[in-house]
Write an enzyme that holds these catalytic residues in place. Sequence first.
Site, PDB file in Angstrom:
ATOM      1  N   PHE A 128       0.883  -1.181   0.000  1.00 41.17           N
ATOM      2  CA  PHE A 128       0.000   0.000   0.000  1.00 41.17           C
ATOM      3  C   PHE A 128       0.909   1.216   0.000  1.00 41.17           C
ATOM      4  CE2 PHE A 128      -2.741   2.886   2.733  1.00 41.17           C
ATOM      5  CZ  PHE A 128      -3.860   2.941   1.912  1.00 41.17           C
ATOM      6  N   PRO A 133       7.640  11.191   2.033  1.00 44.04           N
ATOM      7  CA  PRO A 133       8.523  11.887   2.976  1.00 44.04           C
ATOM      8  C   PRO A 133       7.838  13.078   3.657  1.00 44.04           C
ATOM      9  CG  PRO A 133       9.734  11.326   0.989  1.00 44.04           C
ATOM     10  CD  PRO A 133       8.303  10.927   0.741  1.00 44.04           C
ATOM     11  N   THR A 163       5.655  -0.884   3.543  1.00 40.57           N
ATOM     12  CA  THR A 163       5.794  -2.270   4.012  1.00 40.57           C
ATOM     13  C   THR A 163       5.760  -3.235   2.829  1.00 40.57           C
ATOM     14  OG1 THR A 163       4.793  -1.701   6.114  1.00 40.57           O
ATOM     15  CG2 THR A 163       4.802  -4.046   5.528  1.00 40.57           C
ATOM     16  N   ARG A 277       8.781 -17.546  39.257  1.00 43.24           N
ATOM     17  CA  ARG A 277       9.824 -16.744  39.883  1.00 43.24           C
ATOM     18  C   ARG A 277       9.533 -16.556  41.374  1.00 43.24           C
ATOM     19  NH1 ARG A 277      14.929 -14.730  40.153  1.00 43.24           N
ATOM     20  NH2 ARG A 277      14.932 -12.564  40.860  1.00 43.24           N
ATOM     21  N   GLN A 345       8.101  -5.070  33.626  1.00 38.77           N
ATOM     22  CA  GLN A 345       8.181  -4.794  35.067  1.00 38.77           C
ATOM     23  C   GLN A 345       8.054  -6.085  35.882  1.00 38.77           C
ATOM     24  OE1 GLN A 345       8.908  -1.757  35.546  1.00 38.77           O
ATOM     25  NE2 GLN A 345       9.034  -1.753  37.776  1.00 38.77           N
ATOM     26  N   ILE A 346       7.155  -6.949  35.472  1.00 35.61           N
ATOM     27  CA  ILE A 346       6.956  -8.216  36.199  1.00 35.61           C
ATOM     28  C   ILE A 346       8.209  -9.086  36.074  1.00 35.61           C
ATOM     29  CG2 ILE A 346       5.625 -10.391  36.164  1.00 35.61           C
ATOM     30  CD1 ILE A 346       3.161  -8.545  35.386  1.00 35.61           C
ATOM     31  N   GLY A 348      11.124  -7.943  35.795  1.00 37.99           N
ATOM     32  CA  GLY A 348      12.223  -7.264  36.480  1.00 37.99           C
ATOM     33  C   GLY A 348      13.449  -7.198  35.581  1.00 37.99           C
ATOM     34  N   GLU A 372      -0.321   2.678  10.338  1.00 41.14           N
ATOM     35  CA  GLU A 372      -1.742   2.694   9.947  1.00 41.14           C
ATOM     36  C   GLU A 372      -2.533   3.745  10.726  1.00 41.14           C
ATOM     37  OE1 GLU A 372      -3.817  -0.715   8.634  1.00 41.14           O
ATOM     38  OE2 GLU A 372      -1.975  -1.783   8.122  1.00 41.14           O
TER      39      GLU A 372
HETATM   40  N1  COS Z   1     -14.307   6.471   4.445  1.00 46.05           N
HETATM   41  C1  COS Z   1     -14.783   7.070   3.319  1.00 46.05           C
HETATM   42  N2  COS Z   1     -14.507   8.361   2.990  1.00 46.05           N
HETATM   43  C2  COS Z   1     -13.712   9.049   3.847  1.00 46.05           C
HETATM   44  C3  COS Z   1     -13.187   8.497   5.027  1.00 46.05           C
HETATM   45  C4  COS Z   1     -13.512   7.142   5.312  1.00 46.05           C
HETATM   46  N3  COS Z   1     -13.055   6.556   6.412  1.00 46.05           N
HETATM   47  N4  COS Z   1     -12.445   9.415   5.660  1.00 46.05           N
HETATM   48  C5  COS Z   1     -12.501  10.527   4.926  1.00 46.05           C
HETATM   49  N5  COS Z   1     -13.277  10.314   3.830  1.00 46.05           N
HETATM   50  C6  COS Z   1     -13.627  11.285   2.785  1.00 46.05           C
HETATM   51  C7  COS Z   1     -14.282  12.502   3.411  1.00 46.05           C
HETATM   52  O1  COS Z   1     -15.668  12.309   3.543  1.00 46.05           O
HETATM   53  C8  COS Z   1     -13.946  13.586   2.405  1.00 46.05           C
HETATM   54  O2  COS Z   1     -14.842  13.470   1.330  1.00 46.05           O
HETATM   55  P1  COS Z   1     -15.438  14.776   0.528  1.00 46.05           P
HETATM   56  O3  COS Z   1     -14.285  15.278  -0.271  1.00 46.05           O
HETATM   57  O4  COS Z   1     -16.519  14.214  -0.325  1.00 46.05           O
HETATM   58  O5  COS Z   1     -15.898  15.744   1.565  1.00 46.05           O
HETATM   59  C9  COS Z   1     -12.558  13.176   1.915  1.00 46.05           C
HETATM   60  O6  COS Z   1     -12.424  11.767   2.172  1.00 46.05           O
HETATM   61  C10 COS Z   1     -11.448  13.905   2.626  1.00 46.05           C
HETATM   62  O7  COS Z   1     -11.534  13.621   4.021  1.00 46.05           O
HETATM   63  P2  COS Z   1     -11.060  14.659   5.133  1.00 46.05           P
HETATM   64  O8  COS Z   1     -11.533  16.029   4.732  1.00 46.05           O
HETATM   65  O9  COS Z   1     -11.477  14.126   6.455  1.00 46.05           O
HETATM   66  O10 COS Z   1      -9.456  14.586   4.951  1.00 46.05           O
HETATM   67  P3  COS Z   1      -8.349  15.222   5.899  1.00 46.05           P
HETATM   68  O11 COS Z   1      -7.172  15.455   5.034  1.00 46.05           O
HETATM   69  O12 COS Z   1      -8.878  16.354   6.699  1.00 46.05           O
HETATM   70  O13 COS Z   1      -8.030  14.096   7.014  1.00 46.05           O
HETATM   71  C11 COS Z   1      -7.182  12.013   7.886  1.00 46.05           C
HETATM   72  C12 COS Z   1      -7.974  12.794   6.808  1.00 46.05           C
HETATM   73  C13 COS Z   1      -6.309  12.844   8.803  1.00 46.05           C
HETATM   74  C14 COS Z   1      -8.189  11.248   8.694  1.00 46.05           C
HETATM   75  C15 COS Z   1      -6.338  11.087   7.018  1.00 46.05           C
HETATM   76  O14 COS Z   1      -5.374  11.848   6.296  1.00 46.05           O
HETATM   77  C16 COS Z   1      -5.650   9.988   7.756  1.00 46.05           C
HETATM   78  O15 COS Z   1      -6.263   8.957   8.092  1.00 46.05           O
HETATM   79  N6  COS Z   1      -4.342  10.175   8.004  1.00 46.05           N
HETATM   80  C17 COS Z   1      -3.528   9.106   8.525  1.00 46.05           C
HETATM   81  C18 COS Z   1      -3.002   8.301   7.384  1.00 46.05           C
HETATM   82  C19 COS Z   1      -2.497   6.996   7.855  1.00 46.05           C
HETATM   83  O16 COS Z   1      -3.162   6.255   8.560  1.00 46.05           O
HETATM   84  N7  COS Z   1      -1.306   6.694   7.437  1.00 46.05           N
HETATM   85  C20 COS Z   1      -0.706   5.464   7.822  1.00 46.05           C
HETATM   86  C21 COS Z   1       0.157   4.980   6.755  1.00 46.05           C
HETATM   87  S1  COS Z   1      -0.662   4.134   5.565  1.00 46.05           S
HETATM   88  S2  COS Z   1      -0.411   2.312   6.254  1.00 46.05           S
END
Ligand code: COS
Length: 396
Positions: A128, A133, A163, A277, A345-346, A348, A372
């Site tokens: 995925f 960066p 990954t 222990r 801790q358990i 030690g 994630e």
């Molecule tokens: N399911 C379906 N749609 C979703 C959703 C979900 N779980 N979460 C958000 N959306 C949609 C929103 O509804 C919005 O749609 P519209 O454009 O129609 O309004 C769009 O996606 C954008 O969402 P949002 O405005 O909430 O985006 P943000 O950038 O504000 O925030 C977060 C999103 C912070 C929640 C997101 O960037 C996130 O999860 N970040 C962490 C990423 C992560 O987990 N990385 C780990 C590495 S990958 S293994």
Amino acid sequence: MDGTPMDAVDQETFEQIRDAVRRFTQERLIPAEREVEETDTVPDAIVAEMKELGLFGLSVPQDYGGMGLTLSQEFEVIAEVGQAALAFRSVFGTNVGIGSQGIVIDGTEAQKAEWLPGLASGEVVASFALTEPDAGSDAGGLRTRAVRDGDDFVINGSKRYITNANRATILSLMARTDPDAKGPRGISAFIVPTETPGITIGKHDHKMGQRGTRTCDITFEDVRIPAANMIGGEAMLNQGFKTAMKVLDRGRIHMAALGVGQSRRLINEAVGYALERKQFGQPIADFQLMQALLADSQAELYASECLSRDAAARFDAGQRITLEAACAKMTATETAGKIADRAVQIFGGAGYMTEYPVERIYRDVRLMRIYEGTTQIQQLIIARNMLDRHRNGTRL
Ligand code: COS
């Protein structure tokens, strides 16, 4: 969205699968943990056995050669395998979770038919590719570009900490297709074969723990892929961020299962040690301060299990579980961190020595509160959903 596969396995078959995975974990994986830690590699023979057991295809629908487990069933299986060193799950985890699910959830029929059978057998490995960066928690800020050129898209940019990148046959890649759209809008998801010219996979990262797992940077220089590789087809142009978020909602239950698995293992280790222990002439398990550490761990594990199972059941019943999945991921992984700390801790002084597994697990589980989606991102997701629900008139 109904998360229940049409061809879900019956209870008896599921129990056979879960029991086989439990035996494999206890008899094959746990005894090989030290070798993985020392060699930083999961032995090929074990990977072959994982393929035979069908672990790569747990979540792929049966029509495409997988087991077609429901999310509730996947949770139970991953919680079993999650008792062993996390490196083992990581080998097949991207095929079960974040690497494959974009195709399962939003892919076209042709994309499913082309890729899912190989993903289910383990012949194809998927990563995925979201993080960059400068775009970690702010996934919507990603900069990798995919520019339309005739019947193709041409990709330029870079991804970080991906990954299984160096094991991957394909990437589920998120790239910006509309440069004028801000943040999460204007992103599309693509299936990108890693053998495409212009892709460079970097050396694998050296981490605090989780030895045997692989994460690498990837760079893309004029990587040309057919437009037909857009996940869901061109109707999904600029909708790829939502695909990624749906994948992560589901993936967070898988992460919660790992937290539960590691917590169970830690408690088993800690109780076993506390009974053996002796100090002050008696097993340390007899001391109430030790019992408090064990009791808090058990109660918090139970809370994580119940919460995660409920979230998975809601998904299987067709509900959107963005808030619940974030609660489960946050709770189960923070719990694993706390239980690991108590286990050391358990034990030690012995808990600080590499001779005992709790030292390694303490380091391994630290990543769970980061990958994630960090705990802080889960908090943000939970709070945003609470506020939205309240604004829409929903009260607890
Ligand atoms: N399911 C379906 N749609 C979703 C959703 C979900 N779980 N979460 C958000 N959306 C949609 C929103 O509804 C919005 O749609 P519209 O454009 O129609 O309004 C769009 O996606 C954008 O969402 P949002 O405005 O909430 O985006 P943000 O950038 O504000 O925030 C977060 C999103 C912070 C929640 C997101 O960037 C996130 O999860 N970040 C962490 C990423 C992560 O987990 N990385 C780990 C590495 S990958 S293994």
